[in-house]
Enzyme design. Structure first.
Site, PDB file in Angstrom:
ATOM      1  N   GLY A  40       0.933  -1.101  -0.097  1.00  0.00           N
ATOM      2  CA  GLY A  40      -0.021  -0.074   0.234  1.00  0.00           C
ATOM      3  C   GLY A  40       0.643   1.384   0.090  1.00  0.00           C
ATOM      4  N   ASN A  69      -5.546  -6.873  -2.589  1.00  0.00           N
ATOM      5  CA  ASN A  69      -4.350  -5.875  -2.525  1.00  0.00           C
ATOM      6  C   ASN A  69      -4.763  -4.622  -3.233  1.00  0.00           C
ATOM      7  OD1 ASN A  69      -1.667  -8.232  -2.616  1.00  0.00           O
ATOM      8  ND2 ASN A  69      -2.690  -7.279  -0.855  1.00  0.00           N
ATOM      9  N   LEU A  70      -5.771  -4.817  -4.210  1.00  0.00           N
ATOM     10  CA  LEU A  70      -5.630  -3.981  -5.483  1.00  0.00           C
ATOM     11  C   LEU A  70      -6.504  -2.814  -5.184  1.00  0.00           C
ATOM     12  CD1 LEU A  70      -6.426  -6.503  -8.564  1.00  0.00           C
ATOM     13  CD2 LEU A  70      -4.240  -5.669  -7.474  1.00  0.00           C
ATOM     14  N   ARG A  72      -5.919  -0.624  -2.999  1.00  0.00           N
ATOM     15  CA  ARG A  72      -4.772   0.433  -2.591  1.00  0.00           C
ATOM     16  C   ARG A  72      -3.500   0.138  -3.388  1.00  0.00           C
ATOM     17  NH1 ARG A  72      -5.434  -4.075   0.573  1.00  0.00           N
ATOM     18  NH2 ARG A  72      -3.853  -4.836   1.653  1.00  0.00           N
ATOM     19  N   LYS A  85       5.201  -9.626  -5.841  1.00  0.00           N
ATOM     20  CA  LYS A  85       5.263  -7.986  -5.920  1.00  0.00           C
ATOM     21  C   LYS A  85       6.413  -7.473  -6.519  1.00  0.00           C
ATOM     22  CE  LYS A  85       1.662  -7.732  -2.154  1.00  0.00           C
ATOM     23  NZ  LYS A  85       1.381  -6.968  -1.079  1.00  0.00           N
ATOM     24  N   ASN A 130       4.848  -4.094   9.607  1.00  0.00           N
ATOM     25  CA  ASN A 130       4.945  -4.814  10.792  1.00  0.00           C
ATOM     26  C   ASN A 130       6.256  -4.187  11.550  1.00  0.00           C
ATOM     27  OD1 ASN A 130       7.447  -6.886  10.676  1.00  0.00           O
ATOM     28  ND2 ASN A 130       6.287  -6.649   8.768  1.00  0.00           N
ATOM     29  N   CYS A 187      -4.195  -3.630   8.855  1.00  0.00           N
ATOM     30  CA  CYS A 187      -5.075  -3.491   7.811  1.00  0.00           C
ATOM     31  C   CYS A 187      -5.896  -4.746   7.369  1.00  0.00           C
ATOM     32  CB  CYS A 187      -4.206  -3.023   6.724  1.00  0.00           C
ATOM     33  SG  CYS A 187      -3.547  -1.500   6.791  1.00  0.00           S
TER      34      CYS A 187
END
Length: 237
Positions: A40, A69-70, A72, A85, A130, A187
């Site tokens: 993000g 995921n898409l 953001r 990714k 994290n 999130c």
């Protein structure tokens, strides 16, 4: 020269800024930035640093793109689902700006590789999700005397800061010890509105570009972003 290869035309709107000019653009094109995470926060950071012409962008991420995921992570798309990714990010950067050297680090950053990864770059931008990674990156940057752009998001809220630049303070000067990751909100559990990481990540990219071009940056300050009440606050630490 084709429009694709005309660097002055491509970056003219940056070069026209008096405080940047040609010399600033040269600094951008010679810069080496490591982005921790292609999620993000990393997505807008990668997007705007590559658009600005940062010469070398490295990205560390070991995850694959997932459908959720898409909302953001805007550098990825439906065709990216199921691939790493860093591969998806590399394809995005190649299509946006072929002049950028993109380095894929398809690994999890940990104590065994953090120093080796970070030592090769001039500026770090941490978009991890994290506390273990955040403190590891912070401590490694302190040890190696590297500037760090920090950001975090949750729900409607975000934070941005610059650590360890020209002897400034770092993450442990705000929070000496990381909280336990167990039972902490994130999130995945509380969600995030897709535009928030775009706002915070864009701010992080802007700060990174200011560092590269020797423009002012907020030293020993933490910027708090509250998009629910539309309130932006900066506190000293």
């Amino acid at each position: 020269m084709t429009k694709k290869g005309n660097q002055f035309e491509r970056y003219s709107r940056q070069i026209f800024i008096e405080e940047i000019g040609l010399e600033g653009q040269r600094k951008i094109m010679n810069a080496k930035v490591l982005v921790i995470g292609a999620g993000g926060l990393g997505s807008p950071v990668i997007q705007y640093l590559s658009a600005a012409g940062v010469g070398t962008i490295g990205v560390v991420d070991f995850d694959e793109v997932e459908l959720h995921n898409l909302n953001r992570q805007v550098i990825h798309n439906e065709h990216s689902v199921g691939i790493s990714k860093v591969e998806s990010a590399g394809e995005f950067v190649k299509n946006l700006n072929h002049q950028v050297s993109f380095i894929k680090h398809h690994v999890k950053i940990d104590t065994s590789n953090a120093e080796e990864l970070i030592s090769d770059y001039g500026i770090m931008v941490d978009g991890s999700d994290n506390f273990t990674t955040r403190y590891l990156v912070n401590d490694t940057c302190v040890k190696l005397e590297k500037p760090l752009v920090y950001g975090s998001i949750l729900g409607f809220s975000g934070q941005v800061a610059v650590f360890n630049i020209h002897g400034s303070k770092n993450l442990r000067d705000i929070f000496p010890e990381p909280p336990s990751d167990e039972n902490l909100p994130d999130c995945d559990s509380l969600g995030v509105l897709g535009a928030l990481p775009g706002i915070v990540g864009s701010m992080m990219a802007n700060v990174a570009l200011n560092i590269i071009t020797d423009l002012p940056v907020p030293v020993n300050k933490l910027t708090l972003i509250d998009t629910f009440n539309w309130n932006f606050q900066t506190i000293d630490f």
